[in-house]
Design a protein around this motif. Structure first.
Motif, short mmCIF file in Angstrom:
data_model
loop_
_atom_site.label_atom_id
_atom_site.label_comp_id
_atom_site.label_asym_id
_atom_site.label_seq_id
_atom_site.Cartn_x
_atom_site.Cartn_y
_atom_site.Cartn_z
N GLY A 1 -3.52 5.91 -7.39
CA GLY A 1 -4.87 6.01 -6.86
C GLY A 1 -5.50 4.67 -6.55
N GLU A 2 -4.68 3.66 -6.25
CA GLU A 2 -5.22 2.33 -5.95
C GLU A 2 -5.95 2.37 -4.61
OE1 GLU A 2 -1.80 -0.13 -6.05
OE2 GLU A 2 -1.45 0.14 -8.18
N HIS A 3 -7.20 1.91 -4.58
CA HIS A 3 -7.96 1.95 -3.35
C HIS A 3 -7.79 0.63 -2.58
CE1 HIS A 3 -10.94 -0.52 -5.44
NE2 HIS A 3 -10.90 0.37 -6.43
N SER B 1 0.83 -1.20 0.00
CA SER B 1 0.00 0.00 0.00
C SER B 1 0.87 1.26 0.00
CB SER B 1 -0.93 0.00 1.21
OG SER B 1 -1.73 1.15 1.25
N SER B 2 1.95 1.23 0.78
CA SER B 2 2.89 2.36 0.78
C SER B 2 3.55 2.53 -0.57
CB SER B 2 3.95 2.16 1.87
OG SER B 2 3.36 2.12 3.15
N LYS C 1 1.22 4.18 -3.06
CA LYS C 1 1.08 5.63 -2.87
C LYS C 1 2.22 6.39 -3.56
CE LYS C 1 -1.42 5.31 1.51
NZ LYS C 1 -1.36 5.51 2.98
N THR C 2 3.41 5.81 -3.57
CA THR C 2 4.53 6.49 -4.23
C THR C 2 4.34 6.52 -5.74
OG1 THR C 2 5.92 4.50 -4.52
CG2 THR C 2 6.08 5.67 -2.40
N LYS C 3 3.59 5.57 -6.26
CA LYS C 3 3.33 5.54 -7.71
C LYS C 3 2.21 6.51 -8.10
CE LYS C 3 4.61 0.69 -8.48
NZ LYS C 3 4.12 -0.62 -8.95
N LYS C 4 1.43 6.94 -7.09
CA LYS C 4 0.32 7.87 -7.31
C LYS C 4 -0.67 7.33 -8.34
CE LYS C 4 3.15 11.88 -6.10
NZ LYS C 4 3.68 13.20 -6.51
#
Length: 308
Positions: free
Chosen positions: A42-44, A33-34, A37-40
């Motif tokens: 938008g994975e929920h 999950s972290s 987020k760095t890839k941006k």
């Protein structure tokens, strides 16, 4: 990469997928999950749970997809750091808790076949265990009153990573998720009282597997690994997987020619000589005995025998 099933000792709950890096445990889903987020991208949360399930059984059933993401997550942790906990504060579970199949190979070392007074077969000897038998790498091996002759068998475990049907041996290693250690605990009195071995091979909570799955990329040649077992500190079995009669690629070719192997299935590849039933006099496992197994490049696990 070392893939584990773990949960906190202080607040036991469901086992979760994790990575063991050096002596620390990292939760796989949380760190993916972290990474996301760095890839941006938008994975929920729901998508992440499908991509990297926290449940170990679900993780392996998804096969190549999750293995690839796990490797990417490990690299992210090594580069960026992460939230780690010491392995001392977690309980390790059996790394693949719900395989659809556990296929075992009998008499796959010539010296073991000889000590059991049997001939080497023209084909691999196949038998099965079920998931009721599986326990974690530190749990007690249960010895029920039904058996007086409980025996140990250290074995290289092969975890399947891709659906495999009619695979050729030259391609077989590409279908493996990784390798682990298995103890093919055998109730010899139950095993030998009928021509079929099953009743002596899959007693409840009798078969430790672990301590983790070492990814296939970390062990390019599974046919050259030292393998040992100790009972109460006494060396009983010592060999090398180079002595397998039917090596890992051949086993996958042979089995997949008969049975479709699914991601997460386990193959226990056979045990070397030195088992208790073949000693003079025979030496079977008793309440309180400590069984330690070691395989080169994988690690070790230790289990206590407990009468139930």
């Amino acid at each position: 990469m070392r893939l584990i099933s773990y949960r906190p000792k202080e607040i036991p709950g469901n086992f979760r997928m994790g990575l063991m890096i050096e002596e620390n445990v990292y939760d796989l889903q949380e760190h993916y999950s972290s990474l996301a987020k760095t890839k941006k991208t938008g994975e929920h949360a729901e998508w992440i749970d499908r991509m990297v399930p926290s449940d170990p059984g679900s993780f392996y059933r998804l096969g190549e997809q999750t293995l690839k993401v796990a490797k990417e997550t490990e690299q992210f942790i090594k580069q960026q750091g992460g939230q780690a906990v010491s392995k001392e504060v977690v309980e390790l579970g059996t790394p693949v808790p719900e395989p659809s199949k556990i296929i075992c190979i009998g008499k796959n070392y010539a010296a073991h076949a000889a000590e059991m007074k049997g001939e080497v077969s023209d084909f691999p000897v196949l038998f099965a265990k079920f998931s009721n038998a599986l326990i974690g790498p530190n749990e007690d091996i249960e010895k029920p009153s039904a058996t007086k002759k409980l025996d140990y068998e250290v074995e290289l475990g092969i975890v399947i990573g891709r659906e495999a049907s009619n695979v050729k041996k030259e391609d077989a290693l590409g279908y493996i998720a990784g390798y682990t250690i298995g103890n093919d605990i055998s109730a010899r009195d139950l095993q030998k009282r009928t021509p079929q071995w099953l009743q002596g091979k899959t007693l409840d909570r009798s078969t430790p597997v672990g301590p983790w799955v070492v990814s296939a990329g970390e062990i390019e040649d599974p046919s050259n690994l030292s393998i040992r077992s100790y009972i109460n500190g006494e060396l009983r079995q010592e060999s090398n997987t180079s002595h397998l009669i039917y090596d890992v690629p051949y086993l996958i070719e042979f089995i997949s020619g008969l049975i479709t192997l699914k991601p997460g299935d386990i193959i226990l590849s056979g045990t070397p000589d030195g088992v208790g039933v073949a000693m003079d006099p025979p030496q079977f496992l008793e309440d309180g005995d400590i069984v330690r197994l070691e395989i080169e490049r994988i690690g070790s696990m230790e289990n206590k025998v407990r009468k139930v």
